[in-house]
Write a protein that holds these residues in place. Structure first.
Motif, PDB file in Angstrom:
ATOM      1  N   ILE A  22       3.112  -6.774  -5.150  1.00 59.26           N
ATOM      2  CA  ILE A  22       1.737  -7.266  -5.004  1.00 59.26           C
ATOM      3  C   ILE A  22       1.036  -6.531  -3.868  1.00 59.26           C
ATOM      4  O   ILE A  22      -0.133  -6.148  -3.986  1.00 59.26           O
ATOM      5  CB  ILE A  22       1.726  -8.791  -4.777  1.00 59.26           C
ATOM      6  N   VAL A  23       1.739  -6.311  -2.773  1.00 57.26           N
ATOM      7  CA  VAL A  23       1.154  -5.580  -1.644  1.00 57.26           C
ATOM      8  C   VAL A  23       0.811  -4.148  -2.062  1.00 57.26           C
ATOM      9  O   VAL A  23      -0.281  -3.646  -1.774  1.00 57.26           O
ATOM     10  CB  VAL A  23       2.116  -5.590  -0.431  1.00 57.26           C
ATOM     11  N   LEU A  24       1.724  -3.495  -2.779  1.00 57.72           N
ATOM     12  CA  LEU A  24       1.457  -2.137  -3.249  1.00 57.72           C
ATOM     13  C   LEU A  24       0.286  -2.097  -4.224  1.00 57.72           C
ATOM     14  O   LEU A  24      -0.516  -1.156  -4.216  1.00 57.72           O
ATOM     15  CB  LEU A  24       2.703  -1.549  -3.895  1.00 57.72           C
ATOM     16  N   CYS A  25       0.173  -3.116  -5.065  1.00 58.04           N
ATOM     17  CA  CYS A  25      -0.953  -3.200  -5.996  1.00 58.04           C
ATOM     18  C   CYS A  25      -2.273  -3.370  -5.240  1.00 58.04           C
ATOM     19  O   CYS A  25      -3.282  -2.757  -5.582  1.00 58.04           O
ATOM     20  CB  CYS A  25      -0.733  -4.364  -6.956  1.00 58.04           C
ATOM     21  N   GLY A  26      -2.247  -4.190  -4.214  1.00 55.97           N
ATOM     22  CA  GLY A  26      -3.436  -4.347  -3.381  1.00 55.97           C
ATOM     23  C   GLY A  26      -3.839  -3.051  -2.700  1.00 55.97           C
ATOM     24  O   GLY A  26      -5.022  -2.713  -2.626  1.00 55.97           O
ATOM     25  N   ILE A  27      -2.857  -2.300  -2.230  1.00 56.52           N
ATOM     26  CA  ILE A  27      -3.130  -0.992  -1.624  1.00 56.52           C
ATOM     27  C   ILE A  27      -3.746  -0.048  -2.644  1.00 56.52           C
ATOM     28  O   ILE A  27      -4.673   0.705  -2.333  1.00 56.52           O
ATOM     29  CB  ILE A  27      -1.847  -0.411  -1.002  1.00 56.52           C
ATOM     30  N   ALA A  28      -3.252  -0.093  -3.884  1.00 55.13           N
ATOM     31  CA  ALA A  28      -3.804   0.753  -4.940  1.00 55.13           C
ATOM     32  C   ALA A  28      -5.264   0.407  -5.205  1.00 55.13           C
ATOM     33  O   ALA A  28      -6.100   1.304  -5.377  1.00 55.13           O
ATOM     34  CB  ALA A  28      -2.982   0.614  -6.215  1.00 55.13           C
ATOM     35  N   PHE A  29      -5.594  -0.887  -5.216  1.00 52.95           N
ATOM     36  CA  PHE A  29      -6.986  -1.276  -5.430  1.00 52.95           C
ATOM     37  C   PHE A  29      -7.872  -0.847  -4.266  1.00 52.95           C
ATOM     38  O   PHE A  29      -8.994  -0.385  -4.476  1.00 52.95           O
ATOM     39  CB  PHE A  29      -7.090  -2.786  -5.665  1.00 52.95           C
ATOM     40  N   VAL A  30      -7.381  -0.980  -3.047  1.00 50.94           N
ATOM     41  CA  VAL A  30      -8.168  -0.553  -1.884  1.00 50.94           C
ATOM     42  C   VAL A  30      -8.405   0.952  -1.932  1.00 50.94           C
ATOM     43  O   VAL A  30      -9.533   1.434  -1.704  1.00 50.94           O
ATOM     44  CB  VAL A  30      -7.465  -0.965  -0.566  1.00 50.94           C
ATOM     45  N   CYS A  31      -7.365   1.716  -2.238  1.00 46.16           N
ATOM     46  CA  CYS A  31      -7.518   3.174  -2.345  1.00 46.16           C
ATOM     47  C   CYS A  31      -8.475   3.541  -3.468  1.00 46.16           C
ATOM     48  O   CYS A  31      -9.234   4.508  -3.352  1.00 46.16           O
ATOM     49  CB  CYS A  31      -6.159   3.834  -2.568  1.00 46.16           C
ATOM     50  N   SER A  32      -8.465   2.770  -4.550  1.00 47.74           N
ATOM     51  CA  SER A  32      -9.390   3.022  -5.646  1.00 47.74           C
ATOM     52  C   SER A  32     -10.825   2.744  -5.230  1.00 47.74           C
ATOM     53  O   SER A  32     -11.739   3.505  -5.562  1.00 47.74           O
ATOM     54  CB  SER A  32      -9.016   2.159  -6.850  1.00 47.74           C
ATOM     55  N   PHE A  33     -11.041   1.654  -4.485  1.00 51.79           N
ATOM     56  CA  PHE A  33     -12.387   1.350  -3.990  1.00 51.79           C
ATOM     57  C   PHE A  33     -12.893   2.428  -3.037  1.00 51.79           C
ATOM     58  O   PHE A  33     -14.075   2.738  -3.014  1.00 51.79           O
ATOM     59  CB  PHE A  33     -12.411  -0.009  -3.271  1.00 51.79           C
ATOM     60  N   LEU A  34     -11.997   3.016  -2.267  1.00 55.19           N
ATOM     61  CA  LEU A  34     -12.380   4.053  -1.311  1.00 55.19           C
ATOM     62  C   LEU A  34     -12.516   5.428  -1.948  1.00 55.19           C
ATOM     63  O   LEU A  34     -12.893   6.384  -1.278  1.00 55.19           O
ATOM     64  CB  LEU A  34     -11.363   4.106  -0.168  1.00 55.19           C
ATOM     65  N   GLY A  35     -12.192   5.542  -3.215  1.00 55.75           N
ATOM     66  CA  GLY A  35     -12.302   6.811  -3.915  1.00 55.75           C
ATOM     67  C   GLY A  35     -11.135   7.748  -3.692  1.00 55.75           C
ATOM     68  O   GLY A  35     -11.235   8.942  -3.962  1.00 55.75           O
ATOM     69  N   LEU A  36     -10.026   7.240  -3.202  1.00 56.84           N
ATOM     70  CA  LEU A  36      -8.862   8.071  -2.948  1.00 56.84           C
ATOM     71  C   LEU A  36      -7.995   8.259  -4.190  1.00 56.84           C
ATOM     72  O   LEU A  36      -7.091   9.088  -4.191  1.00 56.84           O
ATOM     73  CB  LEU A  36      -8.024   7.473  -1.817  1.00 56.84           C
ATOM     74  N   LEU A  37      -8.251   7.470  -5.233  1.00 55.30           N
ATOM     75  CA  LEU A  37      -7.519   7.582  -6.485  1.00 55.30           C
ATOM     76  C   LEU A  37      -8.475   8.005  -7.594  1.00 55.30           C
ATOM     77  O   LEU A  37      -9.669   7.693  -7.541  1.00 55.30           O
ATOM     78  CB  LEU A  37      -6.869   6.238  -6.856  1.00 55.30           C
ATOM     79  N   THR A  78       8.211  -6.749 -13.911  1.00 53.30           N
ATOM     80  CA  THR A  78       8.089  -5.747 -14.968  1.00 53.30           C
ATOM     81  C   THR A  78       6.639  -5.314 -15.138  1.00 53.30           C
ATOM     82  O   THR A  78       6.348  -4.123 -15.302  1.00 53.30           O
ATOM     83  CB  THR A  78       8.627  -6.310 -16.295  1.00 53.30           C
ATOM     84  N   ALA A  79       5.715  -6.265 -15.090  1.00 52.31           N
ATOM     85  CA  ALA A  79       4.296  -5.945 -15.254  1.00 52.31           C
ATOM     86  C   ALA A  79       3.800  -5.034 -14.131  1.00 52.31           C
ATOM     87  O   ALA A  79       3.086  -4.053 -14.390  1.00 52.31           O
ATOM     88  CB  ALA A  79       3.470  -7.224 -15.288  1.00 52.31           C
ATOM     89  N   PHE A  80       4.177  -5.325 -12.903  1.00 53.82           N
ATOM     90  CA  PHE A  80       3.722  -4.491 -11.793  1.00 53.82           C
ATOM     91  C   PHE A  80       4.340  -3.096 -11.833  1.00 53.82           C
ATOM     92  O   PHE A  80       3.684  -2.118 -11.492  1.00 53.82           O
ATOM     93  CB  PHE A  80       3.994  -5.163 -10.449  1.00 53.82           C
ATOM     94  N   ILE A  81       5.594  -2.999 -12.260  1.00 57.05           N
ATOM     95  CA  ILE A  81       6.209  -1.680 -12.388  1.00 57.05           C
ATOM     96  C   ILE A  81       5.491  -0.875 -13.468  1.00 57.05           C
ATOM     97  O   ILE A  81       5.185   0.316 -13.278  1.00 57.05           O
ATOM     98  CB  ILE A  81       7.714  -1.812 -12.675  1.00 57.05           C
ATOM     99  N   LEU A  82       5.187  -1.505 -14.603  1.00 56.07           N
ATOM    100  CA  LEU A  82       4.439  -0.813 -15.651  1.00 56.07           C
ATOM    101  C   LEU A  82       3.033  -0.450 -15.185  1.00 56.07           C
ATOM    102  O   LEU A  82       2.491   0.579 -15.589  1.00 56.07           O
ATOM    103  CB  LEU A  82       4.374  -1.678 -16.906  1.00 56.07           C
ATOM    104  N   PHE A  83       2.442  -1.278 -14.351  1.00 54.84           N
ATOM    105  CA  PHE A  83       1.116  -0.979 -13.802  1.00 54.84           C
ATOM    106  C   PHE A  83       1.123   0.337 -13.038  1.00 54.84           C
ATOM    107  O   PHE A  83       0.186   1.120 -13.134  1.00 54.84           O
ATOM    108  CB  PHE A  83       0.677  -2.130 -12.885  1.00 54.84           C
ATOM    109  N   PHE A  84       2.187   0.587 -12.307  1.00 52.43           N
ATOM    110  CA  PHE A  84       2.260   1.826 -11.535  1.00 52.43           C
ATOM    111  C   PHE A  84       2.665   3.027 -12.384  1.00 52.43           C
ATOM    112  O   PHE A  84       2.396   4.161 -12.003  1.00 52.43           O
ATOM    113  CB  PHE A  84       3.222   1.672 -10.365  1.00 52.43           C
ATOM    114  N   ILE A  85       3.291   2.800 -13.526  1.00 47.55           N
ATOM    115  CA  ILE A  85       3.729   3.904 -14.367  1.00 47.55           C
ATOM    116  C   ILE A  85       2.642   4.337 -15.336  1.00 47.55           C
ATOM    117  O   ILE A  85       2.417   5.544 -15.528  1.00 47.55           O
ATOM    118  CB  ILE A  85       5.008   3.508 -15.146  1.00 47.55           C
ATOM    119  N   LEU A  86       1.966   3.385 -15.951  1.00 48.14           N
ATOM    120  CA  LEU A  86       0.988   3.679 -16.989  1.00 48.14           C
ATOM    121  C   LEU A  86      -0.347   4.095 -16.403  1.00 48.14           C
ATOM    122  O   LEU A  86      -0.715   3.710 -15.297  1.00 48.14           O
ATOM    123  CB  LEU A  86       0.789   2.454 -17.899  1.00 48.14           C
TER     124      LEU A  86
END
Length: 90
Positions: A22-37, A78-86
């Motif tokens: 969940i923490v890693l997913c939150g980091i991904a969303f923050v990076c997405s908001f900042l335009g880093l992804l 499983t859902a969060f792992i797939l979130f990072f793979i797909l």
């Protein structure tokens, strides 16, 4: 060391992995908001909802089919792992 041992004894392995993802997913969303992804926050959100929905449905269907107990932390991991793979391009 006793503080770490006390914490690890109080938290199950599934919960620890679940919260870490969940923490890693939150980091991904923050990076997405900042335009880093290269993904928009909307595409990440849609992907997360689709993956959680499909893993939940599969978990419930297969648990009923095999008469097993449903483990809610397992399908979320499983859902969060797939979130990072797909990747989803919207």
């Amino acid at each position: 060391m006793k503080v770490i041992d006390k914490f690890l004894n109080a938290v199950t392995m599934y919960a620890l992995v679940h919260y870490g993802l969940i923490v890693l997913c939150g980091i991904a969303f923050v990076c997405s908001f900042l335009g880093l992804l290269p993904f928009t926050p909307l595409s990440l959100g849609i992907l997360l909802v689709c993956v959680i929905g499909s893993t939940y449905a599969a978990n419930v269907i297969l648990a009923k089919l095999f008469k097993a107990t449903v483990n809610y932390e397992s399908y979320l991991i499983t859902a969060f792992i797939l979130f990072f793979i797909l990747k989803l391009y919207i």
